[in-house]
Design a protein around this motif. Structure first.
Motif, PDB file in Angstrom:
ATOM      1  N   ASP A   2      21.292   0.382   4.159  1.00 41.24           N
ATOM      2  CA  ASP A   2      20.318  -0.651   4.536  1.00 41.24           C
ATOM      3  C   ASP A   2      19.338  -0.007   5.518  1.00 41.24           C
ATOM      4  OD1 ASP A   2      18.906  -2.778   5.555  1.00 41.24           O
ATOM      5  OD2 ASP A   2      20.650  -4.049   5.892  1.00 41.24           O
ATOM      6  N   VAL A   3      18.158   0.370   5.029  1.00 41.47           N
ATOM      7  CA  VAL A   3      17.226   1.180   5.808  1.00 41.47           C
ATOM      8  C   VAL A   3      15.966   0.387   6.145  1.00 41.47           C
ATOM      9  CG1 VAL A   3      15.977   3.370   5.951  1.00 41.47           C
ATOM     10  CG2 VAL A   3      18.053   3.209   4.550  1.00 41.47           C
ATOM     11  N   THR A   4      15.569   0.463   7.397  1.00 43.10           N
ATOM     12  CA  THR A   4      14.297  -0.091   7.854  1.00 43.10           C
ATOM     13  C   THR A   4      13.440   1.051   8.388  1.00 43.10           C
ATOM     14  OG1 THR A   4      15.303  -2.207   8.467  1.00 43.10           O
ATOM     15  CG2 THR A   4      13.175  -1.682   9.475  1.00 43.10           C
ATOM     16  N   VAL A   5      12.168   1.065   8.024  1.00 39.86           N
ATOM     17  CA  VAL A   5      11.209   2.044   8.549  1.00 39.86           C
ATOM     18  C   VAL A   5      10.154   1.305   9.357  1.00 39.86           C
ATOM     19  CG1 VAL A   5       9.383   3.689   7.951  1.00 39.86           C
ATOM     20  CG2 VAL A   5      11.556   3.725   6.705  1.00 39.86           C
ATOM     21  N   MET A   6       9.845   1.832  10.521  1.00 41.62           N
ATOM     22  CA  MET A   6       8.761   1.273  11.331  1.00 41.62           C
ATOM     23  C   MET A   6       7.617   2.280  11.374  1.00 41.62           C
ATOM     24  SD  MET A   6      10.589  -0.794  14.444  1.00 41.62           S
ATOM     25  CE  MET A   6       9.103  -1.780  14.657  1.00 41.62           C
ATOM     26  N   SER A   7       6.418   1.790  11.082  1.00 39.74           N
ATOM     27  CA  SER A   7       5.217   2.624  11.086  1.00 39.74           C
ATOM     28  C   SER A   7       4.120   1.880  11.830  1.00 39.74           C
ATOM     29  CB  SER A   7       4.764   2.903   9.641  1.00 39.74           C
ATOM     30  OG  SER A   7       3.473   3.478   9.612  1.00 39.74           O
ATOM     31  N   ASN A   8       3.261   2.630  12.511  1.00 37.28           N
ATOM     32  CA  ASN A   8       2.144   1.976  13.195  1.00 37.28           C
ATOM     33  C   ASN A   8       0.937   1.785  12.285  1.00 37.28           C
ATOM     34  OD1 ASN A   8       1.280   4.596  13.005  1.00 37.28           O
ATOM     35  ND2 ASN A   8       0.849   4.882  15.184  1.00 37.28           N
ATOM     36  N   ARG A   9       1.059   2.201  10.994  1.00 33.31           N
ATOM     37  CA  ARG A   9      -0.040   2.029  10.050  1.00 33.31           C
ATOM     38  C   ARG A   9       0.498   1.641   8.678  1.00 33.31           C
ATOM     39  NH1 ARG A   9      -3.855   7.087   9.780  1.00 33.31           N
ATOM     40  NH2 ARG A   9      -1.881   8.245   9.850  1.00 33.31           N
ATOM     41  N   THR A  10      -0.307   0.882   7.940  1.00 30.89           N
ATOM     42  CA  THR A  10       0.042   0.540   6.570  1.00 30.89           C
ATOM     43  C   THR A  10      -0.253   1.720   5.652  1.00 30.89           C
ATOM     44  OG1 THR A  10      -2.164  -0.282   6.000  1.00 30.89           O
ATOM     45  CG2 THR A  10      -0.629  -1.859   7.020  1.00 30.89           C
ATOM     46  N   ALA A  11       0.225   1.630   4.407  1.00 29.98           N
ATOM     47  CA  ALA A  11      -0.062   2.680   3.430  1.00 29.98           C
ATOM     48  C   ALA A  11      -1.562   2.817   3.207  1.00 29.98           C
ATOM     49  CB  ALA A  11       0.660   2.371   2.109  1.00 29.98           C
ATOM     50  N   ASP A  12      -2.265   1.704   3.100  1.00 27.13           N
ATOM     51  CA  ASP A  12      -3.716   1.774   2.885  1.00 27.13           C
ATOM     52  C   ASP A  12      -4.425   2.391   4.080  1.00 27.13           C
ATOM     53  OD1 ASP A  12      -3.669   0.767   0.334  1.00 27.13           O
ATOM     54  OD2 ASP A  12      -4.066  -1.312   0.940  1.00 27.13           O
ATOM     55  N   GLU A  13      -3.977   2.084   5.277  1.00 23.43           N
ATOM     56  CA  GLU A  13      -4.597   2.671   6.477  1.00 23.43           C
ATOM     57  C   GLU A  13      -4.367   4.176   6.526  1.00 23.43           C
ATOM     58  OE1 GLU A  13      -4.435  -1.117   9.574  1.00 23.43           O
ATOM     59  OE2 GLU A  13      -2.692   0.197   9.374  1.00 23.43           O
ATOM     60  N   ILE A  14      -3.201   4.619   6.097  1.00 22.63           N
ATOM     61  CA  ILE A  14      -2.933   6.059   6.038  1.00 22.63           C
ATOM     62  C   ILE A  14      -3.814   6.716   4.984  1.00 22.63           C
ATOM     63  CG2 ILE A  14      -1.202   7.771   5.378  1.00 22.63           C
ATOM     64  CD1 ILE A  14       0.899   5.889   6.666  1.00 22.63           C
ATOM     65  N   ARG A  15      -3.868   6.113   3.798  1.00 19.70           N
ATOM     66  CA  ARG A  15      -4.600   6.701   2.677  1.00 19.70           C
ATOM     67  C   ARG A  15      -6.096   6.838   2.987  1.00 19.70           C
ATOM     68  NH1 ARG A  15      -2.720   3.486  -0.940  1.00 19.70           N
ATOM     69  NH2 ARG A  15      -1.122   4.833  -1.855  1.00 19.70           N
ATOM     70  N   THR A  16      -6.659   5.902   3.710  1.00 21.10           N
ATOM     71  CA  THR A  16      -8.096   5.915   3.986  1.00 21.10           C
ATOM     72  C   THR A  16      -8.422   6.457   5.375  1.00 21.10           C
ATOM     73  OG1 THR A  16      -8.020   3.618   4.788  1.00 21.10           O
ATOM     74  CG2 THR A  16      -8.491   3.965   2.445  1.00 21.10           C
ATOM     75  N   GLY A  17      -7.425   6.955   6.080  1.00 22.69           N
ATOM     76  CA  GLY A  17      -7.640   7.445   7.441  1.00 22.69           C
ATOM     77  C   GLY A  17      -7.981   8.925   7.489  1.00 22.69           C
ATOM     78  N   ALA A  62       1.413   7.669   1.988  1.00 22.67           N
ATOM     79  CA  ALA A  62       1.071   6.346   1.449  1.00 22.67           C
ATOM     80  C   ALA A  62       1.882   6.066   0.187  1.00 22.67           C
ATOM     81  CB  ALA A  62      -0.425   6.276   1.160  1.00 22.67           C
ATOM     82  N   GLY A  63       1.988   7.057  -0.694  1.00 21.01           N
ATOM     83  CA  GLY A  63       2.749   6.877  -1.930  1.00 21.01           C
ATOM     84  C   GLY A  63       4.226   6.667  -1.680  1.00 21.01           C
ATOM     85  N   TRP A  64       4.804   7.474  -0.791  1.00 17.94           N
ATOM     86  CA  TRP A  64       6.224   7.318  -0.486  1.00 17.94           C
ATOM     87  C   TRP A  64       6.504   5.974   0.186  1.00 17.94           C
ATOM     88  CZ3 TRP A  64       8.255  12.625   1.785  1.00 17.94           C
ATOM     89  CH2 TRP A  64       8.398  13.530   0.727  1.00 17.94           C
ATOM     90  N   MET A  65       5.598   5.541   1.065  1.00 16.32           N
ATOM     91  CA  MET A  65       5.799   4.265   1.746  1.00 16.32           C
ATOM     92  C   MET A  65       5.835   3.120   0.736  1.00 16.32           C
ATOM     93  SD  MET A  65       3.536   2.722   4.903  1.00 16.32           S
ATOM     94  CE  MET A  65       3.744   4.188   5.925  1.00 16.32           C
ATOM     95  N   GLU A  66       4.929   3.166  -0.228  1.00 14.08           N
ATOM     96  CA  GLU A  66       4.910   2.133  -1.266  1.00 14.08           C
ATOM     97  C   GLU A  66       6.171   2.200  -2.131  1.00 14.08           C
ATOM     98  OE1 GLU A  66       0.022   1.890  -1.542  1.00 14.08           O
ATOM     99  OE2 GLU A  66       1.152   3.183  -2.916  1.00 14.08           O
TER     100      GLU A  66
END
Length: 425
Positions: free
Chosen positions: A35-50, A117-121
């Protein structure tokens, strides 16, 4: 390596940080039923376009860790890197040394904006819990009570200060290079090897290094131009530069001045996108692996949180992949036993067996090379086995211990290669 899925599902694990190590480990644990939870300060879209985050080039062992988990989504799209070359500039801006070694297994670079971004999705599509939120030490106090294990894989910010510097393993207390990255389209081939792609390491004594590597970015295949400048030297000019076009102009001007053979194929390059530049500096640091919270709870540091080497040897993403693979094995092997302090230390020690040779090699490359190392680099120009062995050390840095660091071992190795090559060598 296996674990009872029902038992794994009862174990709750939190990973703070969504980079190479954090997401690879999260997806690996997920595949084992945790049961895994990941915390990130950015969404996948924010990473992809950053903005670009790194200059990652992953060699065969690290790439295999991704394949083992079925995460090599971009392997058919990313350029195949089959060699690693070294050039050393002469006082007249020509090349005193120029050679390329062939890799036994290909390397690849995938822009972390694409991969993370891909792995996060993928993680969320497979049922993983993703929380978009910055994390402070005070938050970790609560999480350490709510989860069986908390891993910190975010290498920047306040929470890194929880992990004390290991002075015995950290010879530098200040940055040794000023870093400047440009992702570009339009770079021409190296005429010395137009039939295959290679990472090129250009050494400019007393000034710094320029690395050129093929990559896959958000807009397709591209190249990375990466300056590592000696602090206070002529390449240390990127601090405070906000305009991407000016960043690229400075990059090219320094190439024209110090590595004209690379500038010749870069005259017409353009930035891949407005976020395709990056500049900064940090001190190479090894930290204690266990962070202690005010409440007495414990968290385990991951990858560059605890072992942050200078990128001069291109090992950051390789270390991260190896750390994730090592920690995954340690967690699964732990079964239902508690993730206590002793286990945390043993998990790090297991990873340190991989990271220690990398750290030794990287720190050595930041210093002026001793005479015998100059001899090895020079000899590689006429002895292909030496060039090939140097190149493949980027995949297995532990090999350098057997021939590179010690003058006597280096001399014996060169004599052996020369004897095998015959009188013409």
């Amino acid at each position: 390596m296996s674990v009872d899925p029902k038992r794994a599902a009862l174990r709750k694990i939190l990973i703070v940080g969504a980079g190479q190590a954090g997401l690879q480990l999260a997806l690996g644990l997920q595949s084992h039923g945790y049961d895994v939870t990941v915390m990130s300060n950015r969404t996948a879209d924010e990473i992809r376009t950053g903005r670009v985050m790194s200059t990652q080039c992953m060699f065969a062992t690290a790439l295999q860790h991704e394949r083992d988990l079925g995460l090599n989504f971009w392997e058919d799209q990313a350029p195949r890197i089959e060699g690693l070359g070294v050039s050393v500039s002469a006082p007249d801006a020509g090349r005193a040394i120029d050679w390329v070694g062939r890799l036994r297994g290909h390397a690849q670079s995938v822009d972390q904006r694409v991969k993370m971004a891909g792995w996060m999705e993928t993680f969320t599509e497979r049922g993983g819990k993703l929380v978009i939120h910055g994390v402070a030490v005070s938050d970790l106090d609560y999480f350490a009570r709510a989860y069986d294990l908390v891993l910190v894989a975010a290498g920047k910010g306040e929470i890194v200060s929880m992990f004390r510097r290991d002075a015995a393993r950290s010879p530098y207390d200040a940055p040794q290079r000023a870093l400047a990255v440009s992702y570009v389209h339009g770079l021409g081939p190296r005429p010395e090897h137009p039939d295959f792609l290679a990472v090129r390491c250009n050494l400019v004594p007393g000034v710094g290094e320029l690395f050129v590597m093929p990559t896959l970015t958000t807009s397709g295949p591209a190249d990375i131009l990466f300056w590592e400048g000696v602090p206070g030297g002529p390449v240390d000019v990127f601090q405070g530069i906000k305009d991407p076009a000016e960043h690229l102009r400075l990059t090219l001007e320094l190439m024209r001045r110090f590595v004209p053979w690379e500038y010749d194929r870069a005259r017409s390059v353009e930035l891949t996108d407005a976020g395709g530049t990056l500049a900064g500096r940090y001190a190479p640091t090894v930290r204690r692996p266990i962070g202690e919270l005010p409440s007495g709870g414990l968290v385990l540091g991951v990858a560059d949180v605890v072992v942050a080497n200078d990128p001069i040897t291109g090992q950051g993403s390789n270390n991260a992949a190896k750390c994730a693979a090592s920690y995954l094995a340690s967690i699964v092997e732990r079964g239902a036993e508690p993730f206590d302090r002793d286990w945390m230390q043993s998990a790090f020690d297991r990873y340190w067996n991989h990271a220690a040779p990398v750290t030794k090699w990287t720190n050595a490359m930041l210093a002026p090379p001793p005479e015998h190392v100059l001899g090895l680099i020079g000899a590689a120009g006429g002895l292909q086995p030496v060039a090939d062995r140097f190149a493949n050390g980027f995949d297995d840095p532990a090999d350098y211990e057997r021939w590179f660091f010690d003058p006597e071992l280096a001399g014996a190795y060169l004599a052996e290669v020369q004897a095998a090559a015959g009188p013409a060598a």
